[in-house]
Design an enzyme around this catalytic site. Structure first.
Site, PDB file in Angstrom:
ATOM      1  N   GLY A  53     -14.263   2.009  -1.166  1.00  7.06           N
ATOM      2  CA  GLY A  53     -13.325   0.888  -1.550  1.00  7.06           C
ATOM      3  C   GLY A  53     -13.406  -0.264  -1.190  1.00  7.06           C
ATOM      4  CE  LYS A  93      -1.610   0.148  -3.564  1.00 10.45           C
ATOM      5  NZ  LYS A  93      -2.959   0.303  -3.807  1.00 10.45           N
ATOM      6  N   GLY A 115      -0.816   8.533  -7.910  1.00 11.75           N
ATOM      7  CA  GLY A 115       0.134   7.440  -7.327  1.00 11.75           C
ATOM      8  C   GLY A 115      -0.176   5.977  -7.823  1.00 11.75           C
ATOM      9  N   GLY A 116       0.092   4.865  -7.222  1.00  9.39           N
ATOM     10  CA  GLY A 116      -0.066   3.716  -7.759  1.00  9.39           C
ATOM     11  C   GLY A 116      -1.441   3.348  -7.922  1.00  9.39           C
ATOM     12  CB  ALA A 117      -4.494   3.682  -5.945  1.00  9.37           C
ATOM     13  NE  ARG A 136      -4.104  18.050  -1.522  1.00 15.16           N
ATOM     14  CZ  ARG A 136      -4.999  18.633  -0.922  1.00 15.16           C
ATOM     15  NH1 ARG A 136      -5.100  20.080  -0.889  1.00 15.16           N
ATOM     16  NH2 ARG A 136      -5.974  17.942  -0.220  1.00 15.16           N
ATOM     17  CB  THR A 140      -1.201   0.015   1.231  1.00  9.83           C
ATOM     18  OG1 THR A 140      -2.111   1.035   0.977  1.00  9.83           O
ATOM     19  CG2 THR A 140      -0.367   0.179   2.578  1.00  9.83           C
ATOM     20  CG  LEU A 198      -9.668   4.127  -5.215  1.00  6.31           C
ATOM     21  CD1 LEU A 198      -8.116   3.776  -5.903  1.00  6.31           C
ATOM     22  CD2 LEU A 198     -10.760   3.529  -5.903  1.00  6.31           C
TER      23      LEU A 198
END
Length: 253
Positions: free
Chosen positions: A230, A64, A129-131, A151, A60, A207
């Protein structure tokens, strides 16, 4: 007893141990699931060598993407996405092989399949990011048009929140929060969307699963939008990870 677990920097939010312990008990599986907080991803090799009964990991935030250089191999999907959330650990004597997979993508795709959308299929992905990369992979493969939002908006082809005009907000139907904003214990935070432009035509997919109803979801619902968390995705990706991990034949009755 074989061990499986989760690596991340801070894991106070995670329900993964609770989920897997229940799964093991229900299936008569002799195994344990441990939360491993790593201050740096560079600590992963030491963890794998030290925990000699460790055969599988979930990954997590914020690791990731950064975990990839520490792996022996990647599944085709993880390589295409550029992010890993599941690691299979294979041991033969002193030889240890780590293979990275991405179960976020199929789990997100399955959850998204529960809903009907307009033919235009336009979306915003909050985060980079990874997600977020797993979400983008699914949407691209399913013919969606989408923009990623951060942002700063400094990455190529990424919008900042202050660039989300009324026309952009009206054109999209799906908004996916793939950031940690609002995750326990920082439950009072949320992505800085232009909330005045959220309507009942939007579906907000957070998520995050802890808390089960985030401020992001609450704000959307107050504007008439549908909102989901999620938790379903967590369960799906966890079950997919279990299929990937090596298992001792004596583990299950």
């Amino acid at each position: 007893m074989r061990i499986y677990g989760l690596i991340g920097q801070t894991l106070k939010h995670s329900w993964s141990r609770e989920y897997f312990i229940r799964k093991f008990a229900a299936g008569g599986i002799h195994a344990d699931y441990i939360l491993f907080e790593l201050a740096r991803i560079n600590d992963l090799p030491v963890l794998v060598r030290t925990e000699q009964q460790l055969y599988g990991l979930n990954v997590t935030i914020p690791y990731k993407k950064s975990v990839i250089p520490f792996l022996s191999d990647l599944s085709p999907e993880a390589e295409a996405i550029g992010a890993v959330n599941t690691i299979r650990i294979e041991r033969q004597g002193q030889d240890i092989r780590l293979t990275g997979f991405n179960t976020d993508a199929p789990a997100f795709g399955a959850e998204l399949g529960r809903f009907a959308f307009r033919e235009s299929k336009r979306a915003l992905i909050l985060g980079t990011g990874g997600a977020a990369m797993a979400v983008a992979h699914v949407l691209k493969n399913e013919g969606w048009t989408f923009s990623m939002v951060s942002r700063s908006g400094k990455l190529p082809n990424v919008l900042s929140y202050d660039k989300l005009t009324p026309d952009i907000m009206a054109s999209v139907e799906l908004i996916v929060n793939a950031t940690p904003a609002g995750m326990y214990p920082e439950v009072d935070t949320m992505p800085p969307l232009p909330w005045d432009y959220i309507t009942r035509k939007h579906l907000l997919f957070d998520l995050i699963y802890n808390p089960e109803e985030t401020r992001f979801m609450q704000m959307g619902q107050a504007k008439g939008a549908r909102a989901i968390n999620g938790l379903g995705m967590l369960k799906r990706q966890a079950d997919l990870a279990w299929e990937i991990w090596p298992k001792d034949q004596t583990q299950e009755k």
